[in-house]
Design a protein around this motif. Structure first.
Motif, PDB file in Angstrom:
ATOM      1  N   HIS A 178      -5.846  10.461  12.154  1.00  0.00           N
ATOM      2  CA  HIS A 178      -5.218  10.313  13.470  1.00  0.00           C
ATOM      3  C   HIS A 178      -4.366   9.036  13.506  1.00  0.00           C
ATOM      4  O   HIS A 178      -4.717   8.060  14.171  1.00  0.00           O
ATOM      5  N   PRO A 179      -3.244   9.018  12.810  1.00  0.00           N
ATOM      6  CA  PRO A 179      -2.423   7.800  12.795  1.00  0.00           C
ATOM      7  C   PRO A 179      -1.870   7.436  14.165  1.00  0.00           C
ATOM      8  O   PRO A 179      -1.502   6.280  14.400  1.00  0.00           O
ATOM      9  N   GLU A 180      -1.825   8.402  15.079  1.00  0.00           N
ATOM     10  CA  GLU A 180      -1.269   8.142  16.410  1.00  0.00           C
ATOM     11  C   GLU A 180      -2.274   7.469  17.345  1.00  0.00           C
ATOM     12  O   GLU A 180      -1.901   6.989  18.427  1.00  0.00           O
ATOM     13  N   ARG A 181      -3.544   7.419  16.952  1.00  0.00           N
ATOM     14  CA  ARG A 181      -4.573   6.850  17.822  1.00  0.00           C
ATOM     15  C   ARG A 181      -4.905   5.423  17.417  1.00  0.00           C
ATOM     16  O   ARG A 181      -4.757   5.033  16.260  1.00  0.00           O
ATOM     17  N   ARG A 182      -5.389   4.676  18.379  1.00  0.00           N
ATOM     18  CA  ARG A 182      -5.911   3.343  18.099  1.00  0.00           C
ATOM     19  C   ARG A 182      -7.317   3.485  17.529  1.00  0.00           C
ATOM     20  O   ARG A 182      -8.149   4.224  18.065  1.00  0.00           O
ATOM     21  N   VAL A 183      -7.590   2.795  16.435  1.00  0.00           N
ATOM     22  CA  VAL A 183      -8.908   2.831  15.799  1.00  0.00           C
ATOM     23  C   VAL A 183      -9.449   1.406  15.745  1.00  0.00           C
ATOM     24  O   VAL A 183      -8.772   0.495  15.249  1.00  0.00           O
ATOM     25  N   VAL A 184     -10.660   1.237  16.271  1.00  0.00           N
ATOM     26  CA  VAL A 184     -11.299  -0.077  16.315  1.00  0.00           C
ATOM     27  C   VAL A 184     -12.647   0.020  15.614  1.00  0.00           C
ATOM     28  O   VAL A 184     -13.407   0.976  15.820  1.00  0.00           O
ATOM     29  N   VAL A 185     -12.942  -0.967  14.790  1.00  0.00           N
ATOM     30  CA  VAL A 185     -14.249  -1.102  14.141  1.00  0.00           C
ATOM     31  C   VAL A 185     -15.067  -2.093  14.942  1.00  0.00           C
ATOM     32  O   VAL A 185     -14.600  -3.191  15.269  1.00  0.00           O
ATOM     33  N   LEU A 186     -16.306  -1.719  15.265  1.00  0.00           N
ATOM     34  CA  LEU A 186     -17.262  -2.658  15.837  1.00  0.00           C
ATOM     35  C   LEU A 186     -18.440  -2.737  14.879  1.00  0.00           C
ATOM     36  O   LEU A 186     -19.094  -1.732  14.603  1.00  0.00           O
ATOM     37  N   THR A 187     -18.699  -3.938  14.365  1.00  0.00           N
ATOM     38  CA  THR A 187     -19.697  -4.096  13.322  1.00  0.00           C
ATOM     39  C   THR A 187     -20.438  -5.406  13.491  1.00  0.00           C
ATOM     40  O   THR A 187     -19.946  -6.329  14.139  1.00  0.00           O
ATOM     41  N   GLY A 188     -21.612  -5.465  12.929  1.00  0.00           N
ATOM     42  CA  GLY A 188     -22.296  -6.734  12.798  1.00  0.00           C
ATOM     43  C   GLY A 188     -21.855  -7.434  11.531  1.00  0.00           C
ATOM     44  O   GLY A 188     -21.226  -6.838  10.651  1.00  0.00           O
ATOM     45  N   ASP A 189     -22.206  -8.714  11.431  1.00  0.00           N
ATOM     46  CA  ASP A 189     -21.802  -9.449  10.236  1.00  0.00           C
ATOM     47  C   ASP A 189     -22.523  -8.948   8.994  1.00  0.00           C
ATOM     48  O   ASP A 189     -21.982  -8.993   7.893  1.00  0.00           O
ATOM     49  N   GLY A 190     -23.740  -8.419   9.152  1.00  0.00           N
ATOM     50  CA  GLY A 190     -24.458  -7.879   7.998  1.00  0.00           C
ATOM     51  C   GLY A 190     -23.805  -6.627   7.451  1.00  0.00           C
ATOM     52  O   GLY A 190     -23.547  -6.507   6.248  1.00  0.00           O
ATOM     53  N   GLY A 191     -23.515  -5.668   8.317  1.00  0.00           N
ATOM     54  CA  GLY A 191     -22.876  -4.435   7.879  1.00  0.00           C
ATOM     55  C   GLY A 191     -21.464  -4.655   7.379  1.00  0.00           C
ATOM     56  O   GLY A 191     -21.035  -4.026   6.410  1.00  0.00           O
ATOM     57  N   PHE A 192     -20.730  -5.575   8.036  1.00  0.00           N
ATOM     58  CA  PHE A 192     -19.356  -5.834   7.622  1.00  0.00           C
ATOM     59  C   PHE A 192     -19.304  -6.340   6.186  1.00  0.00           C
ATOM     60  O   PHE A 192     -18.450  -5.927   5.391  1.00  0.00           O
ATOM     61  N   ALA A 193     -20.247  -7.211   5.829  1.00  0.00           N
ATOM     62  CA  ALA A 193     -20.230  -7.799   4.490  1.00  0.00           C
ATOM     63  C   ALA A 193     -20.449  -6.769   3.395  1.00  0.00           C
ATOM     64  O   ALA A 193     -20.030  -6.974   2.254  1.00  0.00           O
ATOM     65  N   MET A 194     -21.066  -5.644   3.728  1.00  0.00           N
ATOM     66  CA  MET A 194     -21.413  -4.676   2.694  1.00  0.00           C
ATOM     67  C   MET A 194     -20.201  -3.958   2.118  1.00  0.00           C
ATOM     68  O   MET A 194     -20.231  -3.518   0.969  1.00  0.00           O
ATOM     69  N   ASN A 195     -19.145  -3.779   2.919  1.00  0.00           N
ATOM     70  CA  ASN A 195     -17.933  -3.139   2.396  1.00  0.00           C
ATOM     71  C   ASN A 195     -16.673  -3.839   2.871  1.00  0.00           C
ATOM     72  O   ASN A 195     -15.610  -3.209   2.993  1.00  0.00           O
ATOM     73  N   SER A 196     -16.770  -5.138   3.099  1.00  0.00           N
ATOM     74  CA  SER A 196     -15.602  -5.873   3.594  1.00  0.00           C
ATOM     75  C   SER A 196     -14.479  -5.932   2.575  1.00  0.00           C
ATOM     76  O   SER A 196     -13.321  -6.193   2.931  1.00  0.00           O
TER      77      SER A 196
END
Length: 552
Positions: free
Chosen positions: A424-442
């Motif tokens: 969906h390139p036409e839509r806005r996509v936002v990630v909401l994550t904790g710092d623990g989960g973010f670090a796993m695939n940052s």
């Protein structure tokens, strides 16, 4: 002279004819013939990820959003793919996993790097096999695709040995064909309608199985006609409009406001429930509730879920037929349920107003809800932020909140968001994550930057595993083994070519979101949050007086 077609060429052609758009993964020595076949064919885009796990999560998210196949690819070994494959298996997301292997007819390397990946994958896939030869390739590939897409969808795995990949002794590929989901029996529709008509406090629950089957129009029509209040599970969010006054909230844990209604209902129409989701309520033989299981697939009854009545068949059709047999009933008593809805709205409202620093999670989630349009997509990781978002963020459209409440995987949010933006390139996509989960695939920030995607990543930063810390405290334990240090996320973003922001004034959060959206590209917002709010939320959810709330 044109070179003869190889097994790799045949597989790529079959995938392209099936409508596959993307292969997500990391190539290796054993995949080179397949990669060359992808390049020559040109119809499928290969997207290099920085970790196989992230590639697998992206493929699963693509399957969830489209109902079609994406391919997750790795070389031999493939251990990093097992988590996203298990996630797709439990959550019924179609994907094809293609792994390389050393030559089977002439392997001079002995046991080096030799792992039985097929046996590893078999318990967490619908189909897993080695392609043994060129003559068998077409049949095995066809079986894998049909298994992934037919019935209750899920992952299939194919292992492609290096020598088979270049084999030119082929049999024709027979195109795939798929069966329709059967329709529910008239007796089961009539029985369900009678139970609902004769109920005193009927309730609708919208579960995670509705994501793949897309009966949202029929769900909303049934709610509109009957006026029956409803709750959602975490993975069922957005199928019905959660801004509706009859929405009682997301059923997350016993004791919170929505589960007061779940406990008090005498008949629950459970639409799209799948026992792969973490239970949102626990049935007992003595609880006095009648549960109607409406789903394309029969309930896999266990100690927590054993519905008394089942409507098994294509969901939209079942809901339309049920809609035709029901009318609003003056004997239904939903006064207490509507008090639950008001209490839930009041709780969300109270949490949204505090703009002090460190940032309060309820305020950030409310700001995100105001910032995002109805069709925009919020991709969640696993952690305490997920509870804040599923509880306090009303989803208005189906498949606009990506969440894993089946395997509960951390590290999922960024790869899923990359797939969502491709779909969906036409839509806005936002990630909401904790710092623990973010670090796993940052590391796959680089993938998003390389692809030129517009993404906003909001990191709830509390320097630890907030969900586990909260549960330790709630159980009377000391916090142990849950704290860590974080990099400077602003500089971290810049090092990958993204833009970093630090939220030092929560009142400016909306301004930062607008700034990031206007600029485009990849943005990371470091949002230091108050960990004490997590325990306060848990205490509120555990201390609701259902008796007082439901008294009429």
């Amino acid at each position: 002279m044109t070179a003869p077609a190889t097994v790799s060429d045949q597989i790529v052609a079959a995938l392209a004819d099936e409508g596959v758009e993307y292969v997500f993964g990391i190539p290796g020595d054993e995949n080179l013939h397949f990669m060359e076949a992808l390049r020559k064919d040109g119809r499928i885009t290969f997207i290099l990820f920085r970790h196989e796990q992230a590639a697998g999560f992206a493929a699963a998210a693509y399957g969830r959003l489209t109902g079609r196949l994406a391919v997750a690819m790795s070389t031999l070994g493939a251990g990093n793919l097992t988590t996203p494959v298990a996630h797709a298996y439990l959550a019924a997301m179609p994907m094809l996993v293609l792994t390389g292997q050393k030559a089977v007819r002439d392997n001079p390397m002995g046991q080096y790097q030799l792992v039985d990946v097929v046996d590893v994958m078999r318990p967490i896939t619908k189909f897993a096999a080695t392609i043994p030869s060129g003559r068998m390739a077409g049949a095995v590939v066809r079986q894998a695709m049909i298994s992934a897409l037919d019935g209750r969808q899920g992952p299939s795995h194919l292992e492609l040995p290096e020598d088979v990949a270049r084999d030119t002794d082929l049999s024709p590929f027979v195109p795939c064909s798929y069966g329709d989901v059967p329709l529910a029996t008239q007796d089961s529709i009539d029985e369900a309608a009678t139970l609902i008509r004769n109920a005193t406090r009927p309730l609708i629950m919208v579960g995670g199985g509705t994501r793949a089957n897309r009966p949202d129009v029929a769900v909303r029509a049934l709610i509109d006609k009957t006026g029956i209040p409803f709750v959602s599970t975490m993975m069922g969010k957005g199928v019905a409009d959660e801004d509706d006054a009859r929405y009682l909230g997301c059923s997350i844990m016993p004791g919170d406001y929505p589960n007061c209604a779940v406990a008090a209902a005498d008949v629950i129409l459970n639409i799209g429930h799948d026992v792969m989701e973490k239970p949102t309520f626990f049935m007992t033989p003595q609880d006095g509730r009648t549960v109607i299981h409406l789903n394309p697939f029969a309930a896999r009854g266990d100690s927590a879920y054993f519905p008394q009545t089942q409507v098994v068949g294509e969901m939209a059709d079942s809901l339309r037929r049920l809609h035709d047999r029901l009318e609003p009933n003056s004997a239904w008593d939903h006064r207490g349920f509507l008090d639950v809805a008001r209490a839930m709205r009041d709780s969300i409202g109270r949490a949204s107003t505090d703009t002090s620093f460190p940032a309060k999670q309820g305020h950030l989630v409310a700001t995100l809800r105001d910032f995002m349009a109805d069709d925009d997509i919020l991709s969640l990781d696993n952690g305490i932020h997920m509870m804040w978002a599923t509880r306090n963020f009303n989803a208005r459209r189906p498949n606009t909140m990506l969440i894993d409440h089946a395997l509960g995987s951390m590290g999922i949010s960024l790869p899923a968001a990359i797939a969502a933006k491709l779909v969906h390139p036409e839509r806005r996509v936002v990630v909401l994550t904790g710092d623990g989960g973010f670090a796993m695939n940052s590391q796959d920030i680089e993938t998003a930057v390389r692809l030129g995607l517009d993404l906003i990543v909001v990191v709830f930063n509390d320097n630890g595993l907030g969900m586990i810390a909260m549960k330790q405290k709630a159980d009377g334990f000391a916090n142990y083994g849950v704290a860590f240090g974080n990099p400077d996320f602003v500089e971290f973003a810049r090092s990958y070519g993204a833009t970093g922001h630090r939220l030092d004034d929560p009142a400016r959060f909306r301004q930062l979101l607008d700034q990031a959206a206007q600029a485009g590209g990849m943005h990371i917002i470091d949002a230091p949050v108050d960990p004490h709010q997590n325990m306060a939320l848990m205490q509120e959810m555990r201390s609701v007086d259902c008796g007082q709330l439901l008294a009429t």
